[in-house]
Design a protein around this motif. Structure first.
Motif, short mmCIF file in Angstrom:
data_model
loop_
_atom_site.label_atom_id
_atom_site.label_comp_id
_atom_site.label_asym_id
_atom_site.label_seq_id
_atom_site.Cartn_x
_atom_site.Cartn_y
_atom_site.Cartn_z
N GLY A 52 0.82 -1.21 0.00
CA GLY A 52 0.00 0.00 0.00
C GLY A 52 0.85 1.26 0.00
N ILE A 53 1.92 1.26 0.80
CA ILE A 53 2.82 2.42 0.85
C ILE A 53 3.52 2.61 -0.47
CG2 ILE A 53 4.93 3.31 1.91
CD1 ILE A 53 4.01 1.95 4.53
N ALA A 54 3.96 1.50 -1.09
CA ALA A 54 4.66 1.59 -2.37
C ALA A 54 3.76 2.17 -3.47
CB ALA A 54 5.17 0.21 -2.78
N ARG A 69 -6.81 8.95 12.50
CA ARG A 69 -7.70 8.45 13.56
C ARG A 69 -8.64 7.38 13.03
NH1 ARG A 69 -7.80 14.03 14.99
NH2 ARG A 69 -9.77 14.31 13.86
N ALA A 70 -9.21 7.62 11.85
CA ALA A 70 -10.13 6.65 11.26
C ALA A 70 -9.42 5.33 10.97
CB ALA A 70 -10.74 7.21 9.98
N GLY A 71 -8.25 5.41 10.33
CA GLY A 71 -7.50 4.20 10.01
C GLY A 71 -7.05 3.44 11.24
N THR A 72 -6.69 4.17 12.31
CA THR A 72 -6.25 3.52 13.54
C THR A 72 -7.40 2.78 14.22
OG1 THR A 72 -4.55 5.22 13.89
CG2 THR A 72 -5.22 3.93 15.81
N ALA A 73 -8.57 3.41 14.26
CA ALA A 73 -9.74 2.77 14.88
C ALA A 73 -10.13 1.51 14.11
CB ALA A 73 -10.90 3.76 14.93
N ILE A 74 -10.17 1.62 12.78
CA ILE A 74 -10.53 0.45 11.96
C ILE A 74 -9.45 -0.63 12.09
CG2 ILE A 74 -10.97 -0.36 9.61
CD1 ILE A 74 -11.99 2.49 8.99
N GLY A 75 -8.18 -0.20 12.08
CA GLY A 75 -7.08 -1.16 12.17
C GLY A 75 -7.08 -1.92 13.48
N LEU A 76 -7.45 -1.26 14.57
CA LEU A 76 -7.52 -1.94 15.86
C LEU A 76 -8.56 -3.05 15.82
CD1 LEU A 76 -6.76 -2.17 18.84
CD2 LEU A 76 -8.43 -0.37 19.34
N VAL A 183 -4.33 2.41 3.90
CA VAL A 183 -2.93 2.17 4.23
C VAL A 183 -2.71 2.28 5.74
CG1 VAL A 183 -0.56 3.01 3.96
CG2 VAL A 183 -2.07 2.90 1.98
N VAL A 184 -3.32 3.27 6.36
CA VAL A 184 -3.17 3.45 7.81
C VAL A 184 -3.71 2.23 8.55
CG1 VAL A 184 -3.89 4.79 9.82
CG2 VAL A 184 -3.22 5.97 7.73
N GLN A 185 -4.87 1.73 8.17
CA GLN A 185 -5.45 0.60 8.89
C GLN A 185 -4.65 -0.67 8.66
OE1 GLN A 185 -9.25 1.20 6.83
NE2 GLN A 185 -9.24 -0.95 6.23
N GLN A 226 -9.43 -4.28 1.27
CA GLN A 226 -9.72 -3.11 2.10
C GLN A 226 -9.99 -1.88 1.24
OE1 GLN A 226 -9.89 -5.48 5.12
NE2 GLN A 226 -10.35 -3.31 5.30
N LEU A 227 -9.27 -1.74 0.14
CA LEU A 227 -9.55 -0.64 -0.78
C LEU A 227 -10.97 -0.74 -1.31
CD1 LEU A 227 -6.26 -0.29 -2.86
CD2 LEU A 227 -7.31 1.49 -1.44
N THR A 228 -11.36 -1.95 -1.69
CA THR A 228 -12.70 -2.17 -2.23
C THR A 228 -13.77 -1.86 -1.19
OG1 THR A 228 -11.88 -3.90 -3.71
CG2 THR A 228 -14.24 -3.87 -3.26
N MET A 229 -13.57 -2.32 0.05
CA MET A 229 -14.56 -2.07 1.10
C MET A 229 -14.69 -0.58 1.39
SD MET A 229 -13.72 -5.18 3.79
CE MET A 229 -14.94 -4.63 4.98
N ASN A 230 -13.55 0.11 1.51
CA ASN A 230 -13.59 1.54 1.82
C ASN A 230 -14.21 2.34 0.67
OD1 ASN A 230 -12.41 1.07 4.27
ND2 ASN A 230 -10.37 1.70 3.67
N TRP A 231 -13.92 1.91 -0.56
CA TRP A 231 -14.49 2.59 -1.74
C TRP A 231 -15.98 2.31 -1.84
CZ3 TRP A 231 -16.31 -0.21 -6.15
CH2 TRP A 231 -16.77 0.60 -7.19
N ALA A 232 -16.36 1.04 -1.72
CA ALA A 232 -17.76 0.66 -1.92
C ALA A 232 -18.67 1.20 -0.83
CB ALA A 232 -17.88 -0.86 -2.01
N GLN A 233 -18.19 1.20 0.42
CA GLN A 233 -19.06 1.62 1.52
C GLN A 233 -19.20 3.13 1.63
OE1 GLN A 233 -18.11 -2.00 4.61
NE2 GLN A 233 -19.46 -0.38 5.32
N LYS A 234 -18.63 3.85 0.69
CA LYS A 234 -18.95 5.27 0.59
C LYS A 234 -20.38 5.46 0.12
CE LYS A 234 -14.41 7.39 -0.15
NZ LYS A 234 -13.59 8.26 -1.03
N ALA A 235 -20.87 4.50 -0.64
CA ALA A 235 -22.23 4.59 -1.18
C ALA A 235 -23.13 3.46 -0.71
CB ALA A 235 -22.17 4.59 -2.71
N VAL A 236 -22.55 2.39 -0.16
CA VAL A 236 -23.33 1.26 0.33
C VAL A 236 -23.38 1.33 1.85
CG1 VAL A 236 -23.55 -1.26 0.37
CG2 VAL A 236 -22.60 -0.13 -1.65
#
Length: 296
Positions: A52-54, A69-76, A183-185, A226-236
């Motif tokens: 993800g970083i690359a 903050r969002a990525g840390t909460a989800i990552g936990l 990437v953060v999560q 995770q990219l797909t989930m974060n992208w899709a759940q913007k509208a779902v």
């Protein structure tokens, strides 16, 4: 009727994620013969983090405090979910794990009630009741007899953490760049898992191509998931996404059955109750329409 069967691109993407998830239960179950759960989750999400970083290193320069903050909460939540599920797969079959993990579906409305003060609707309670019956059947002779062991308990903890992950993604997905949050999560999940190894007394495993292939392969897939989930759940919505994720135990159980998992009749009945509870929890009773003479 057309509105009931219309499926968006984002929903199709989530269906693909669910199909892949179903196959990972068996893969993780097999890899657990070669390494511990914390190490495996660390390698898996460490690989995902580096990828993800690359790919998104330029975009990461603009990361905001809110995205961190969002990525840390989800990552936990992700760390607890994946470590618990992986630990459970050391002692229970992939099919059993898949159906127990599916309990996060009826858990979503309960957690929304506690956290967001949104009480479950009638069908959610039906789904919760069916899921509880299924849980008792899956435990064999019941939790009281001890048949419900540490593997099942860990898997249930993972289901609860997955519930938190879904709700948090739904809450934060539209509040920042999904790539940076992803990437953060991923980083948080991998770092927490590896940091917990000495605390939990888990040692480094001997080298094996099995955990290398499993960790790196699933790590690469985790970036896309995770990219797909974060992208899709913007509208779902979380609720809509959850019913799509309900297909996970079906695919997981099917893959396990093909691989030779044998479930007794009570476990099959329990799995059926959980699936029925998953589906029932997302049904809505049609509202009664008042006729033109209803007020007379």
């Amino acid at each position: 009727m057309a509105s009931l069967i219309r499926v968006s691109r984002r929903e199709v993407a989530l269906m693909a994620v669910t199909f892949f998830w179903g196959g990972t239960f068996l893969a993780v179950h097999l890899v657990q013969q070669y390494c511990g759960p914390l190490f495996f989750v660390g390698v898996r999400f460490g690989t995902a983090s580096l990828m993800g970083i690359a790919v998104f290193h330029r975009m990461l320069r603009g990361v905001t405090a809110a995205e961190i903050r969002a990525g840390t909460a989800i990552g936990l939540c992700m760390c607890v979910a994946y470590v618990s599920q992986t630990y459970g797969l050391r002692t229970i079959s992939s099919s059993r794990s898949a159906f127990l993990t599916a309990l996060y579906v009826p858990m979503v409305p309960l957690l929304q009630w506690v956290v967001l003060r949104r009480p479950p609707h009638v069908m959610s309670w039906v789904g919760i009741g069916l899921a509880f019956c299924g849980l008792m059947l899956l435990s064999g002779t019941g939790a009281v007899s001890g048949a419900f062991g540490p593997g099942e308990a860990a898997t249930l903890l993972g289901a609860l953490a997955t519930t938190g992950e879904i709700i948090l993604i739904g809450r934060f997905a539209g509040r920042g760049d999904s790539r940076r949050i992803t990437v953060v999560q991923l980083v948080v999940t991998g770092v927490l898992a590896l940091a917990a190894m000495p605390v939990m007394g888990e040692s480094l495993p001997a080298f094996s191509w099995a955990w290398v292939a499993g960790g790196v392969g699933l790590g690469a897939a985790s970036v896309l998931i995770q990219l797909t989930m974060n992208w899709a759940q913007k509208a779902v919505s979380p609720t809509r996404a959850t019913i799509i994720y309900a297909g996970e135990p079906v695919w997981g159980g099917l893959v396990g059955w093909i691989a030779g998992d044998v479930l007794p009749a009570t476990s099959v009945a329990g799995a059926a109750c959980i699936v029925a509870g998953v589906l029932a929890s997302e049904l809505r009773l049609p509202a009664r329409k008042r006729g033109p003479d209803a007020t007379s």
